[in-house]
Design a protein around this motif. Sequence first.
Motif, PDB file in Angstrom:
ATOM      1  N   ASP A 105     -59.435  42.406  -9.744  1.00  0.00           N
ATOM      2  CA  ASP A 105     -59.366  43.836  -9.425  1.00  0.00           C
ATOM      3  C   ASP A 105     -60.052  44.123  -8.096  1.00  0.00           C
ATOM      4  N   ALA A 106     -61.135  43.426  -7.829  1.00  0.00           N
ATOM      5  CA  ALA A 106     -61.854  43.622  -6.571  1.00  0.00           C
ATOM      6  C   ALA A 106     -60.977  43.227  -5.380  1.00  0.00           C
ATOM      7  N   ILE A 107     -60.194  42.174  -5.531  1.00  0.00           N
ATOM      8  CA  ILE A 107     -59.295  41.741  -4.458  1.00  0.00           C
ATOM      9  C   ILE A 107     -58.268  42.834  -4.173  1.00  0.00           C
ATOM     10  N   ARG A 108     -57.690  43.352  -5.224  1.00  0.00           N
ATOM     11  CA  ARG A 108     -56.710  44.441  -5.066  1.00  0.00           C
ATOM     12  C   ARG A 108     -57.355  45.667  -4.415  1.00  0.00           C
ATOM     13  N   GLN A 109     -58.564  46.002  -4.851  1.00  0.00           N
ATOM     14  CA  GLN A 109     -59.261  47.171  -4.302  1.00  0.00           C
ATOM     15  C   GLN A 109     -59.638  46.967  -2.831  1.00  0.00           C
ATOM     16  N   LEU A 110     -59.936  45.734  -2.460  1.00  0.00           N
ATOM     17  CA  LEU A 110     -60.220  45.452  -1.054  1.00  0.00           C
ATOM     18  C   LEU A 110     -59.008  45.800  -0.190  1.00  0.00           C
ATOM     19  N   ILE A 111     -57.842  45.377  -0.616  1.00  0.00           N
ATOM     20  CA  ILE A 111     -56.618  45.661   0.135  1.00  0.00           C
ATOM     21  C   ILE A 111     -56.370  47.170   0.190  1.00  0.00           C
ATOM     22  N   GLU A 112     -56.664  47.859  -0.891  1.00  0.00           N
ATOM     23  CA  GLU A 112     -56.473  49.311  -0.941  1.00  0.00           C
ATOM     24  C   GLU A 112     -57.403  50.057   0.018  1.00  0.00           C
ATOM     25  N   LEU A 113     -58.540  49.458   0.371  1.00  0.00           N
ATOM     26  CA  LEU A 113     -59.446  50.109   1.329  1.00  0.00           C
ATOM     27  C   LEU A 113     -58.760  50.382   2.662  1.00  0.00           C
ATOM     28  N   PHE A 114     -57.785  49.567   2.981  1.00  0.00           N
ATOM     29  CA  PHE A 114     -57.089  49.718   4.258  1.00  0.00           C
ATOM     30  C   PHE A 114     -56.072  50.856   4.233  1.00  0.00           C
ATOM     31  N   GLU A 115     -55.963  51.554   3.112  1.00  0.00           N
ATOM     32  CA  GLU A 115     -55.110  52.736   3.016  1.00  0.00           C
ATOM     33  C   GLU A 115     -55.905  54.014   3.246  1.00  0.00           C
ATOM     34  N   ASP A 116     -57.192  53.891   3.510  1.00  0.00           N
ATOM     35  CA  ASP A 116     -58.055  55.052   3.722  1.00  0.00           C
ATOM     36  C   ASP A 116     -57.501  55.910   4.865  1.00  0.00           C
ATOM     37  N   PRO A 117     -57.311  57.206   4.622  1.00  0.00           N
ATOM     38  CA  PRO A 117     -56.747  58.080   5.663  1.00  0.00           C
ATOM     39  C   PRO A 117     -57.607  58.189   6.921  1.00  0.00           C
ATOM     40  N   ILE A 118     -58.879  57.895   6.814  1.00  0.00           N
ATOM     41  CA  ILE A 118     -59.745  58.001   8.001  1.00  0.00           C
ATOM     42  C   ILE A 118     -59.303  57.041   9.098  1.00  0.00           C
ATOM     43  N   ILE A 119     -58.642  55.958   8.737  1.00  0.00           N
ATOM     44  CA  ILE A 119     -58.168  54.990   9.730  1.00  0.00           C
ATOM     45  C   ILE A 119     -57.152  55.639  10.664  1.00  0.00           C
ATOM     46  N   ARG A 120     -56.371  56.572  10.152  1.00  0.00           N
ATOM     47  CA  ARG A 120     -55.334  57.239  10.958  1.00  0.00           C
ATOM     48  C   ARG A 120     -55.836  58.527  11.617  1.00  0.00           C
ATOM     49  N   LYS A 121     -57.084  58.899  11.313  1.00  0.00           N
ATOM     50  CA  LYS A 121     -57.641  60.140  11.844  1.00  0.00           C
ATOM     51  C   LYS A 121     -57.992  59.978  13.323  1.00  0.00           C
ATOM     52  N   LYS A 129     -62.132  55.406  18.418  1.00  0.00           N
ATOM     53  CA  LYS A 129     -60.709  55.272  18.753  1.00  0.00           C
ATOM     54  C   LYS A 129     -60.321  53.801  18.792  1.00  0.00           C
ATOM     55  N   ARG A 130     -61.150  53.009  19.476  1.00  0.00           N
ATOM     56  CA  ARG A 130     -60.875  51.583  19.600  1.00  0.00           C
ATOM     57  C   ARG A 130     -60.890  50.914  18.232  1.00  0.00           C
ATOM     58  N   LEU A 131     -61.918  51.180  17.445  1.00  0.00           N
ATOM     59  CA  LEU A 131     -62.019  50.579  16.118  1.00  0.00           C
ATOM     60  C   LEU A 131     -60.829  50.946  15.244  1.00  0.00           C
ATOM     61  N   ARG A 132     -60.471  52.201  15.248  1.00  0.00           N
ATOM     62  CA  ARG A 132     -59.352  52.639  14.401  1.00  0.00           C
ATOM     63  C   ARG A 132     -58.031  52.049  14.876  1.00  0.00           C
ATOM     64  N   GLN A 133     -57.857  51.958  16.179  1.00  0.00           N
ATOM     65  CA  GLN A 133     -56.627  51.353  16.689  1.00  0.00           C
ATOM     66  C   GLN A 133     -56.571  49.881  16.306  1.00  0.00           C
TER      67      GLN A 133
END
Length: 161
Positions: A105-121, A129-133
């Motif tokens: 479950d932790a592996i799956r949740q790790l991948i889900e972290l990359f769906e965080d909307p803040i990445i696209r903010k 800006k650089r980090l998010r890009q």
Amino acid sequence: MIGENITENFQPRTMAEKHRYQRDVPKAQQTVFTYLLDIVKEWSPEDVLEEFKHLFVHHVNTSSSVILPALYEIVFANKEVDFRNTLKRSCYILINNWDLRRQHDAIRQLIELFEDPIIRKKSQSPTLKRLRQWLKNFIDSPDFEELRLFARRYNHSEHWS
């Protein structure tokens, strides 16, 4: 451009100055890797995931006073490939340890972290800006697709009934 002139003004003129401005990316990477290895062995998966999110996604409030500066050392070197390799290896450090402990479950949740909307903010901060890009580029890369495929093996919804 104004930014180019500022950069030119801060270019080292002597070997001593050049050494002072060089980034120690391998040392910073090793700091990140060692830290993640330590916490994945000692902390609960939930706490490790929270720390990973603070470090790589939100870039704030990590439990260690040296880990965020280590990440910024990598970012300020301004080499996306170093950041990407650091992020990829960091993910595999966690995934391999959780896989051995059957904490899928932790592996799956790790991948889900990359769906965080803040990445696209959007951000006014050049560093954010650089980090998010770079995060978006990683998410769109074959490296992340490999991680996603590996994690997909453990999705509950895909098991046979």
